[in-house]
Design an enzyme around this catalytic site. Sequence first.
Site, short mmCIF file in Angstrom:
data_model
loop_
_atom_site.label_atom_id
_atom_site.label_comp_id
_atom_site.label_asym_id
_atom_site.label_seq_id
_atom_site.Cartn_x
_atom_site.Cartn_y
_atom_site.Cartn_z
N LYS A 6 59.64 27.30 -4.80
CA LYS A 6 59.99 25.91 -4.46
C LYS A 6 58.78 24.98 -4.40
O LYS A 6 58.83 23.92 -3.79
CB LYS A 6 60.79 25.82 -3.15
N GLY A 64 57.59 23.86 -7.25
CA GLY A 64 57.74 23.07 -8.47
C GLY A 64 57.45 23.83 -9.74
O GLY A 64 57.15 23.23 -10.78
N TRP A 94 59.50 22.95 -12.88
CA TRP A 94 59.06 21.66 -13.41
C TRP A 94 57.79 21.82 -14.25
O TRP A 94 57.71 21.37 -15.40
CB TRP A 94 58.82 20.73 -12.22
N HIS A 98 55.03 34.09 -8.54
CA HIS A 98 55.03 33.65 -7.15
C HIS A 98 54.10 34.52 -6.30
O HIS A 98 54.03 34.32 -5.09
CB HIS A 98 56.44 33.76 -6.55
N ARG A 117 52.23 22.77 -2.89
CA ARG A 117 53.07 21.67 -2.42
C ARG A 117 52.97 21.58 -0.89
O ARG A 117 52.77 22.61 -0.22
CB ARG A 117 54.52 21.92 -2.83
N ARG A 128 67.78 19.77 -7.15
CA ARG A 128 68.55 19.12 -6.10
C ARG A 128 68.13 17.68 -5.89
O ARG A 128 68.89 16.76 -6.12
CB ARG A 128 68.41 19.92 -4.80
N GLY A 188 64.17 16.78 -5.89
CA GLY A 188 62.86 16.56 -6.48
C GLY A 188 62.08 15.46 -5.77
O GLY A 188 61.33 14.72 -6.39
#
Length: 312
Positions: free
Chosen positions: A66, A68, A71, A127, A149, A268, A270
């Site tokens: 999560k 990104g 993306w 990850h 993030r 969802r 972003g």
Amino acid sequence: MDKSRKHFTDLIDKGIAAASLLPRDELLFSYNGTLYPVTICSPETFRALESFESRSDDVILAGYPKSGTNWLSQILTDLINISEKKTQDGESGVNDEELEFPYLEVGDAKKYERMTKLRSPRFMVTHLCPENLPKSIFKNKVKILLLIRNPKDLATSFYHFSNGLSILPSYETWDDFFTDFMTKKVVWGSYFEYLSKWNNYADEENVMTITYEELKENPVVGVKNIAAFLGISVTEEELQLVVERSSFQSMKKNSQKTHGALGNVLFRKGAVSDWKNLFSEDQNEKMDKAFEEYVGGTKLGKKLKYEVYCKA
């Protein structure tokens, strides 16, 4: 849909279908003290991963769940495609029909043998913390793009993701999830440990760190910097196309085609600062303390601009 994309979505859809038949307490397994989803990872795969042989021209995107990664995967895939079309008679290695599921630790144990047949450059996502990656990646100085993030938005996104995806345990309340997130009881372990361990590699020449927030704030500059790091030359027209194709609106619109059943869950909001809708004062204090303890004053800690994005 090309065959490589179908392979990708089939693996996801099978994992989701298998997980829907399992009770909540059987969805995860522990390997070396960290939890992973049982329908898409396995101890056999992790053992096989240890002897994976990287190549010096591999490209690896490292990012905690999560942060990104889907993306940035779109951006990297497009950039590598652009480069390949210029250097290999208009053909691209990224979209080979036999392309493996891009997450290095996800899939069956024989995938690494099949990956030896893929032509360069191979693009992989992970990850994992650095100590859980194959030693050959660091020995061969593979280029690693490290995506981080702000932890409050990441936890918020992770909570909604867990409740929308059957391969992960769902939560009745945000408070329950927050407790697990802060005590290393979510898949891929503690985010703060993740940041602390990757911080040891932040000064390596083959590692570039980029934040979700800076890429969101100025995607054109972000994509330019990533292309420069990878040694890929892009025209202004190509740059704009990469930015447009990787916009949240564009990826959400194409999510069913690109990610199968997972598409509905992945894209969802972003957004930045969504954490303010969930965090209590006590939770803010606990996360502020953990951040300071693990990465306060470090290179990655400063890069995250915690004071800007995470202060109530």
